[in-house]
Design a protein around this motif. Structure first.
Motif, mmCIF file in Angstrom:
data_model
loop_
_atom_site.group_PDB
_atom_site.id
_atom_site.type_symbol
_atom_site.label_atom_id
_atom_site.label_comp_id
_atom_site.label_asym_id
_atom_site.label_seq_id
_atom_site.Cartn_x
_atom_site.Cartn_y
_atom_site.Cartn_z
ATOM 1 N N ASN A 42 11.638 -12.957 -9.378
ATOM 2 C CA ASN A 42 12.875 -13.124 -10.072
ATOM 3 C C ASN A 42 12.936 -11.657 -10.998
ATOM 4 O O ASN A 42 13.678 -11.548 -11.908
ATOM 5 N N ASN A 43 12.484 -10.621 -10.097
ATOM 6 C CA ASN A 43 12.533 -9.293 -10.798
ATOM 7 C C ASN A 43 14.086 -8.700 -10.584
ATOM 8 O O ASN A 43 14.212 -7.977 -11.737
ATOM 9 N N HIS A 44 14.911 -9.165 -9.589
ATOM 10 C CA HIS A 44 16.209 -8.811 -9.562
ATOM 11 C C HIS A 44 16.907 -9.746 -8.828
ATOM 12 O O HIS A 44 16.267 -10.720 -8.203
ATOM 13 N N PRO A 45 17.973 -9.756 -8.601
ATOM 14 C CA PRO A 45 18.737 -10.870 -7.897
ATOM 15 C C PRO A 45 18.340 -10.879 -6.256
ATOM 16 O O PRO A 45 18.281 -9.754 -5.747
ATOM 17 N N ALA A 46 18.237 -12.057 -5.878
ATOM 18 C CA ALA A 46 17.792 -11.863 -4.377
ATOM 19 C C ALA A 46 19.306 -11.853 -3.354
ATOM 20 O O ALA A 46 20.117 -12.372 -3.810
ATOM 21 N N ILE A 47 18.848 -11.385 -2.098
ATOM 22 C CA ILE A 47 19.740 -10.872 -1.318
ATOM 23 C C ILE A 47 20.091 -12.138 -0.534
ATOM 24 O O ILE A 47 21.122 -12.327 0.005
ATOM 25 N N ILE A 48 18.774 -12.811 -0.081
ATOM 26 C CA ILE A 48 18.804 -13.906 0.856
ATOM 27 C C ILE A 48 17.729 -14.887 0.375
ATOM 28 O O ILE A 48 16.989 -14.712 -0.805
ATOM 29 N N SER A 49 18.000 -16.075 0.756
ATOM 30 C CA SER A 49 17.112 -17.038 0.003
ATOM 31 C C SER A 49 15.681 -17.034 0.436
ATOM 32 O O SER A 49 15.292 -16.612 1.618
ATOM 33 N N LYS A 50 14.719 -17.569 -0.118
ATOM 34 C CA LYS A 50 13.261 -17.747 0.136
ATOM 35 C C LYS A 50 13.222 -18.474 1.442
ATOM 36 O O LYS A 50 12.176 -18.105 2.329
ATOM 37 N N GLU A 51 13.782 -19.776 1.585
ATOM 38 C CA GLU A 51 13.898 -20.243 2.850
ATOM 39 C C GLU A 51 13.967 -19.414 4.093
ATOM 40 O O GLU A 51 13.522 -19.816 5.229
ATOM 41 N N GLN A 52 15.083 -18.584 4.036
ATOM 42 C CA GLN A 52 15.644 -17.877 5.079
ATOM 43 C C GLN A 52 14.423 -16.714 5.238
ATOM 44 O O GLN A 52 14.148 -16.415 6.475
ATOM 45 N N PHE A 53 14.124 -16.231 4.237
ATOM 46 C CA PHE A 53 12.900 -15.191 4.451
ATOM 47 C C PHE A 53 11.706 -15.803 5.108
ATOM 48 O O PHE A 53 11.020 -15.279 6.119
ATOM 49 N N GLU A 54 11.300 -16.957 4.637
ATOM 50 C CA GLU A 54 10.073 -17.404 5.316
ATOM 51 C C GLU A 54 10.379 -18.189 6.747
ATOM 52 O O GLU A 54 9.428 -17.955 7.646
ATOM 53 N N ALA A 55 11.539 -18.163 7.092
ATOM 54 C CA ALA A 55 12.063 -18.739 8.560
ATOM 55 C C ALA A 55 11.936 -17.360 9.306
ATOM 56 O O ALA A 55 11.202 -17.591 10.565
ATOM 57 N N VAL A 56 12.230 -16.336 8.914
ATOM 58 C CA VAL A 56 12.221 -15.212 9.499
ATOM 59 C C VAL A 56 10.742 -14.639 10.029
ATOM 60 O O VAL A 56 10.410 -14.280 10.807
ATOM 61 N N GLN A 57 9.844 -14.878 8.860
ATOM 62 C CA GLN A 57 8.372 -14.558 8.768
ATOM 63 C C GLN A 57 7.707 -15.323 9.758
ATOM 64 O O GLN A 57 6.842 -14.916 10.765
ATOM 65 N N ILE A 58 8.016 -16.646 10.218
ATOM 66 C CA ILE A 58 7.649 -17.483 11.197
ATOM 67 C C ILE A 58 8.144 -17.141 12.418
ATOM 68 O O ILE A 58 7.265 -17.072 13.486
ATOM 69 N N GLU A 59 9.249 -16.836 12.699
ATOM 70 C CA GLU A 59 9.880 -16.420 13.931
ATOM 71 C C GLU A 59 9.156 -15.233 14.391
ATOM 72 O O GLU A 59 8.950 -15.010 15.506
ATOM 73 N N LYS A 60 9.091 -14.409 13.488
ATOM 74 C CA LYS A 60 8.311 -12.934 13.895
ATOM 75 C C LYS A 60 7.024 -13.079 14.222
ATOM 76 O O LYS A 60 6.577 -12.404 15.240
ATOM 77 N N LYS A 61 6.441 -13.802 13.449
ATOM 78 C CA LYS A 61 4.952 -14.253 14.186
ATOM 79 C C LYS A 61 4.750 -15.088 15.558
ATOM 80 O O LYS A 61 4.041 -14.416 16.111
ATOM 81 N N ASN A 62 5.910 -15.831 15.697
ATOM 82 C CA ASN A 62 5.798 -16.449 16.982
ATOM 83 C C ASN A 62 6.316 -15.738 18.219
ATOM 84 O O ASN A 62 5.734 -15.577 19.263
ATOM 85 N N ARG A 63 7.100 -14.550 17.821
ATOM 86 C CA ARG A 63 7.475 -13.639 18.910
ATOM 87 C C ARG A 63 6.400 -12.546 18.967
ATOM 88 O O ARG A 63 6.396 -11.688 20.134
ATOM 89 N N SER A 64 5.629 -12.495 17.992
ATOM 90 C CA SER A 64 4.353 -11.275 18.099
ATOM 91 C C SER A 64 3.584 -11.230 19.358
ATOM 92 O O SER A 64 3.328 -12.488 19.741
ATOM 93 N N ASN A 65 3.409 -10.089 19.964
ATOM 94 C CA ASN A 65 2.523 -10.076 21.014
ATOM 95 C C ASN A 65 1.172 -9.746 20.575
ATOM 96 O O ASN A 65 0.344 -9.481 21.592
ATOM 97 N N VAL A 66 0.868 -9.707 19.333
ATOM 98 C CA VAL A 66 -0.472 -9.433 18.839
ATOM 99 C C VAL A 66 -1.238 -10.636 18.436
ATOM 100 O O VAL A 66 -0.598 -11.255 17.695
ATOM 101 N N VAL A 67 -2.529 -10.777 18.783
ATOM 102 C CA VAL A 67 -3.096 -11.779 18.435
ATOM 103 C C VAL A 67 -4.496 -11.352 17.423
ATOM 104 O O VAL A 67 -5.121 -10.320 18.019
ATOM 105 N N LYS A 68 -4.849 -11.802 16.436
ATOM 106 C CA LYS A 68 -5.964 -11.494 15.573
ATOM 107 C C LYS A 68 -7.135 -12.187 16.110
ATOM 108 O O LYS A 68 -7.113 -13.559 15.889
ATOM 109 N N GLY A 69 -8.258 -11.776 16.346
ATOM 110 C CA GLY A 69 -9.345 -12.228 16.990
ATOM 111 C C GLY A 69 -10.409 -11.978 16.362
ATOM 112 O O GLY A 69 -10.648 -11.141 15.284
#
Length: 72
Positions: free
Chosen positions: A27-54
């Motif tokens: 809460n350092n400054h006003p948020a532009i998007i909600s935390k829920e939207q941000f987390e949903a984007v991070q999950i989608e980015k991980k699902n679309r990623s072609n890189v696997v950590k082994g």
């Protein structure tokens, strides 16, 4: 663009002497998007990623890349 926590009002502050340690200021400054939207984007980015950590490091899942044109 939506990889930066600053869009949800979060800032990471580095320790003055050590660059490995940081402090999180929420809460350092006003948020532009909600935390829920941000987390949903991070999950989608991980699902679309072609890189696997082994155990032996990072590698590609397959030689094909994600394309939004494939479904058409």
């Amino acid at each position: 663009m939506l990889s930066t926590e600053k869009y949800i009002g979060v800032v990471r502050l580095l320790n003055a002497g050590e660059h490995q340690e940081y402090y999180i200021s929420e809460n350092n400054h006003p948020a532009i998007i909600s935390k829920e939207q941000f987390e949903a984007v991070q999950i989608e980015k991980k699902n679309r990623s072609n890189v696997v950590k082994g155990k032996s490091g990072n590698r590609r899942r397959s030689s094909s890349k994600y394309s939004s044109k494939k479904g058409r």
